[in-house]
Design an enzyme around this catalytic site. Structure first.
Site, PDB file in Angstrom:
ATOM      1  CG  ASN A  29     -41.362  63.580  26.797  1.00 26.39           C
ATOM      2  OD1 ASN A  29     -40.390  63.746  26.057  1.00 26.39           O
ATOM      3  ND2 ASN A  29     -42.532  64.148  26.568  1.00 26.39           N
TER       4      ASN A  29
ATOM      5  CG  ASP B 159     -51.997  61.614  20.342  1.00 30.38           C
ATOM      6  OD1 ASP B 159     -51.950  62.799  20.702  1.00 30.38           O
ATOM      7  OD2 ASP B 159     -51.630  60.664  21.068  1.00 30.38           O
ATOM      8  CB  ILE B 160     -46.806  60.312  18.982  1.00 31.37           C
ATOM      9  CG1 ILE B 160     -46.413  61.110  17.733  1.00 31.37           C
ATOM     10  CG2 ILE B 160     -45.750  59.249  19.291  1.00 31.37           C
ATOM     11  CD1 ILE B 160     -45.106  61.878  17.875  1.00 31.37           C
TER      12      ILE B 160
ATOM     13  CD  GLU C 263     -48.448  63.843  23.176  1.00 28.39           C
ATOM     14  OE1 GLU C 263     -49.126  63.199  23.978  1.00 28.39           O
ATOM     15  OE2 GLU C 263     -47.821  64.879  23.498  1.00 28.39           O
TER      16      GLU C 263
END
Length: 292
Positions: free
Chosen positions: A178, A170-171, A213
């Site tokens: 965003n 997971d980022i 993500e």
């Protein structure tokens, strides 16, 4: 019309057809074919008539043809099959073949075959199928592809005890990217990240985008240590790269190996718990020990 004239007319019509047409007797020997068939197998009629497949093609190909001939004669009805065929000159084609029982002499049933080269159609089908397994944005494999792959790996583990591991990635804090830079930039980060990971995994590792993500690697490494070393290499590589001007990211990773009794849901649930632990531990780290 006389029989000779009928035969000549029939042969003329058959020879105008692009499909491959051939017929064999009850002993599987060729008794006729059209011009397209001769051109396709690159042989003259005098070298074909009276011969069987084992006298013309290599053993594997001849065995394949004989297998379908026997099935058709045993069933006594039209039989259709599709398959990739490699001919002696090395050409590889995908053929749609129909074989039909026919009476070529009194009480003698032989084989009438009609084959169509549908290679281009099959290649287009495979290309379209492959596209449905790719994530539209990042061009790595998608969740559908993941579901197919883990199903295959679980089957291999159950039958042959072939090990594999799963890495959930997971980022960290992707929402901030965003929010601060816009979704267009966020999409470009995802594209650059996917390409970076793809360039640093092995042929035995398979990358999938399974969420916004969220990514998963199914690793066919023989040992868990190999998978842990891969995950650490990826973590360090991502942390050291600038994917977009002014944007650096880190990732959190959870790792677990398949165990007896696992299904797709159980292993996914276990690795998700490890990823959550990596997140709560401060992010930019790896958790691979089972959760107690």
């Amino acid at each position: 019309m006389k029989y000779l004239e009928k035969d000549l007319l029939l042969n003329s019509v058959i020879n105008l057809i692009d499909d491959l047409i051939f017929y064999k007797d009850k002993d599987f020997k060729y008794i006729g074919c059209n011009t397209a068939f001769l051109h396709f197998i690159n042989i003259s009629a005098d070298k074909l008539i009276g011969k069987n497949d084992f006298e013309i093609f290599d053993h594997d190909l001849a065995s394949l043809f004989r297998h379908h001939d026997k099935l058709m004669l045993a069933e006594g009805k039209i039989r259709t099959n599709e398959e990739w065929v490699t001919y002696p000159d090395g050409s590889r084609v995908y053929l749609l073949t129909k074989k039909i029982p026919f009476e070529y002499a009194t009480n003698h049933i032989g084989i009438l075959g009609i084959s169509r080269d549908i290679t281009s159609l099959e290649e287009a089908h495979q290309q379209l199928k492959a596209q449905t397994l790719l994530d539209e944005l990042t061009k790595v494999k998608n969740r559908k592809a993941y579901n197919l792959k883990i199903k295959a790996l679980l089957a291999g583990f159950e039958r042959y005890q072939t090990p594999f591991a799963i890495i959930s990635i997971d980022i960290d804090d992707f929402k901030k990217i965003n929010d601060n830079f816009g979704h267009d930039i966020g999409d470009k980060v995802l594209q650059s990240f996917s390409a970076l990971i793809e360039n640093h995994i092995r042929q035995t590792d398979h990358l999938f985008r399974v969420g916004g993500e969220e990514f998963v690697i199914l690793s066919e490494s023989k040992t868990k240590i190999d998978t842990i070393q891969l995950a650490e290499k990826l973590r360090q590589t991502v942390a050291s790269k600038t994917l977009m001007p002014g944007i650096n990211i880190t990732i959190s990773l959870g790792i677990c190996a398949v165990i007896k009794g696992d299904c797709a849901n159980s292993i996914a649930k276990r690795v998700d718990s490890l990823l959550y632990q990596a997140k709560t531990n401060g992010k930019n780290n790896i958790v691979f020990k089972p959760v107690e």
